[in-house]
Design an enzyme around this catalytic site. Structure first.
Site, PDB file in Angstrom:
ATOM      1  N   SER A 194      44.579  22.312  34.233  1.00 54.53           N
ATOM      2  CA  SER A 194      43.727  21.506  33.360  1.00 54.53           C
ATOM      3  C   SER A 194      43.607  20.042  33.766  1.00 54.53           C
ATOM      4  O   SER A 194      42.623  19.402  33.427  1.00 54.53           O
ATOM      5  CB  SER A 194      44.213  21.603  31.921  1.00 54.53           C
ATOM      6  OG  SER A 194      45.569  21.263  31.829  1.00 54.53           O
ATOM      7  N   HIS A 222      40.258  26.980  31.422  1.00 56.79           N
ATOM      8  CA  HIS A 222      39.318  26.158  32.199  1.00 56.79           C
ATOM      9  C   HIS A 222      38.639  26.964  33.298  1.00 56.79           C
ATOM     10  O   HIS A 222      38.065  26.399  34.221  1.00 56.79           O
ATOM     11  CB  HIS A 222      40.054  24.970  32.818  1.00 56.79           C
ATOM     12  CG  HIS A 222      40.659  24.062  31.808  1.00 56.79           C
ATOM     13  ND1 HIS A 222      39.962  23.044  31.200  1.00 56.79           N
ATOM     14  CD2 HIS A 222      41.893  24.053  31.244  1.00 56.79           C
ATOM     15  CE1 HIS A 222      40.739  22.431  30.337  1.00 56.79           C
ATOM     16  NE2 HIS A 222      41.921  23.018  30.333  1.00 56.79           N
ATOM     17  N   LYS A 253      36.181  25.427  25.142  1.00 54.42           N
ATOM     18  CA  LYS A 253      35.678  24.784  26.359  1.00 54.42           C
ATOM     19  C   LYS A 253      34.299  25.389  26.692  1.00 54.42           C
ATOM     20  O   LYS A 253      33.338  25.055  26.032  1.00 54.42           O
ATOM     21  CB  LYS A 253      36.732  24.922  27.453  1.00 54.42           C
ATOM     22  CG  LYS A 253      38.085  24.383  26.896  1.00 54.42           C
ATOM     23  CD  LYS A 253      39.141  24.181  27.869  1.00 54.42           C
ATOM     24  CE  LYS A 253      40.489  23.961  27.227  1.00 54.42           C
ATOM     25  NZ  LYS A 253      40.620  22.765  26.393  1.00 54.42           N
TER      26      LYS A 253
HETATM   27  C1  LIG Z   1      44.999  25.511  29.886  1.00 59.93           C
HETATM   28  C2  LIG Z   1      44.847  25.441  28.395  1.00 59.93           C
HETATM   29  N1  LIG Z   1      45.327  26.449  27.642  1.00 59.93           N
HETATM   30  C3  LIG Z   1      45.224  26.427  26.308  1.00 59.93           C
HETATM   31  C4  LIG Z   1      44.627  25.385  25.645  1.00 59.93           C
HETATM   32  C5  LIG Z   1      44.572  25.384  24.154  1.00 59.93           C
HETATM   33  O1  LIG Z   1      43.297  25.655  23.715  1.00 59.93           O
HETATM   34  P1  LIG Z   1      42.709  25.129  22.315  1.00 59.93           P
HETATM   35  O2  LIG Z   1      42.268  23.716  22.518  1.00 59.93           O
HETATM   36  O3  LIG Z   1      41.618  26.054  22.024  1.00 59.93           O
HETATM   37  O4  LIG Z   1      43.794  25.221  21.308  1.00 59.93           O
HETATM   38  C6  LIG Z   1      44.102  24.328  26.376  1.00 59.93           C
HETATM   39  C7  LIG Z   1      43.448  23.206  25.676  1.00 59.93           C
HETATM   40  O5  LIG Z   1      43.361  22.099  26.095  1.00 59.93           O
HETATM   41  C8  LIG Z   1      44.231  24.348  27.793  1.00 59.93           C
HETATM   42  O6  LIG Z   1      43.755  23.337  28.527  1.00 59.93           O
END
Ligand SMILES: Cc1ncc(COP(=O)(O)O)c(C=O)c1O
Length: 405
Positions: A194, A222, A253
């Site tokens: 990320s 992502h 996203k």
């Molecule tokens: C790699 C990754 N997994 C999980 C999440 C969590 O997702 P959410 O924002 O829908 O709670 C994020 C959010 O930034 C993320 O970047």
């Protein structure tokens, strides 16, 4: 509480903590800036229009009229809330329809929707990993995976947690080789990382998992809508859905909504359904967000040209920043970091970009390792070339002034 009374000891740290106040005074505090209006690739903040180069709305769907329509229709049909958890009164026909379609989309037997991506990681990991089991996690994995591990450790004694160097297969193998072959192991990794925008070496992870009797859990937050010829994520990028046993993704996203899902074998998903506390003890995704996620899935399936455009933009920006002399790390996707290192310089660069009409995100430790402060830039399929050129021009100008390039 007035300042003259003494705060309870639990609150003392709040009264003594000055980091944010100091940054605000210096005018370099970047967080919690309210967006007054979203206009596709632009946002209005403090009455000014900025190019948004810091959103995870990769396909630009969050402001698409078709998404709004489906969200509104879902509200008209079901109301504004499910008023309960999936386990009880909070499962709608729409949840189940979406799950069937998501499973087919990622090439798995079944899927299960949670209210956020964060809860998906917490719930799935903690449901699967139990006493005496091993969880093996990339050091650059998202915080929600770490928090999933914390929940797992909190719920089960004797869980063994291992962290391997980022995307480093020798280090992963070093760890796996030390664990008795018969013990249960779950390797957890982001598909696209990320903050750095690089892609996991999934074929090697799979090969090691097979060699050492481990399962692979892949976070595609992502990656779906972003990589793979039709946006099906890292498994599609490497042409093989079986490279991961479980795939999770968020709707916050590319899907332009909120929520998350995990997909895998039917019996594994059914087990998670009955043991994931963040699913059972929290209300389910509201109708509007389900409607939007469903519309997004259809658009991703029907308009692969959006994914293509996003990939073309990623290439342009990685090359553009690289040619200017910025350190873009190992970026391969529309997440393009500008690694600066020093926190203060990162905040100053962010401020100059902001003042000149470009919204980007400064990222410091613990979201990245210490001394790896960076500006996270990210792009959307709806960015136009002239906007991208403006971003590059302003970054070049400000980067030179600060001695970053
Ligand atoms: C790699 C990754 N997994 C999980 C999440 C969590 O997702 P959410 O924002 O829908 O709670 C994020 C959010 O930034 C993320 O970047």
């Amino acid at each position: 509480m007035s300042k003259t009374t003494t705060p309870a000891s639990v609150f003392r740290k709040c009264y003594e903590w000055e980091d944010a106040a100091r940054a605000r005074e210096a005018g370099i505090y970047p967080f919690f800036r309210p967006i007054e209006e979203a206009r596709g690739s632009k946002v209005i903040i403090e009455g000014r229009e900025l190019i948004m180069a810091g959103s995870n709305n990769y396909l630009g769907l969050a402001t698409d009229p078709r998404m709004r329509d489906r969200a509104i229709k879902a509200v008209e049909h079901y109301g504004t809330s499910c008023s309960g958890s999936r386990f009880m009164n909070g499962t709608l026909a729409l949840h189940e329809e979406l799950e069937v379609r998501l499973a087919a989309f990622v090439g798995k037997e079944a899927a299960l929707c949670f209210t956020t991506g964060y809860q998906t990681n917490l719930g799935s990991i903690a449901a699967l990993v139990g006493r005496g089991d091993h969880i093996i996690s990339d050091k650059f994995n998202h915080a929600s995976i770490m928090d999933g591990i914390f929940l797992t450790v909190g719920l089960n004694r004797n869980v063994n947690v291992h962290r391997y160097k980022h995307n480093n297969m020798e280090d992963l193998e070093r760890i796996l080789a030390k664990i008795p072959i018969e013990e249960s192991k779950l390797i957890v990794t982001d598909g696209v990382f990320s903050m750095e925008g690089d892609i996991v070496d999934l074929p090697s992870v799979r090969a090691l998992a097979d060699k050492y009797n481990a399962a692979v859990y892949l976070d595609e937050a992502h990656a779906i809508g972003v990589v793979g010829p039709t946006g099906r994520g890292v498994t599609e990028h490497f042409h093989d859905p079986s490279l991961a046993d479980l795939v999770m993704c968020t709707f916050s996203k590319s899907f332009g909504s909120i929520g998350g899902f995990v997909a895998g074998d039917e019996l594994v998903i059914d087990y998670i359904k009955h043991f994931a506390r963040p699913l059972i003890f929290s209300a389910s995704i509201p109708p509007a967000n389900l409607g939007a996620a469903m519309a997004a899935l259809e658009i991703i399936e029907q308009e692969p040209e959006r994914v293509e455009r996003l990939q073309e933009i990623a290439e342009k920006m990685i090359k553009g920043f690289g040619d200017l002399g910025f350190d873009v790390g190992t970026a391969e996707t529309p997440i393009v970091p500008l690694v600066i290192g020093d926190n203060e310089k990162t905040f100053t660069f962010w401020k100059h970009m902001f003042e000149r009409g470009v919204y980007v995100n400064p990222v410091i430790s613990p979201a990245v390792p210490p001394n790896r402060a960076l500006i996270r830039t990210s792009y959307m399929a709806i960015h136009e070339d002239h906007e991208l050129d403006t971003i590059l021009e302003i970054a070049a100008d400000e980067g030179k002034k600060l001695g970053i390039i």
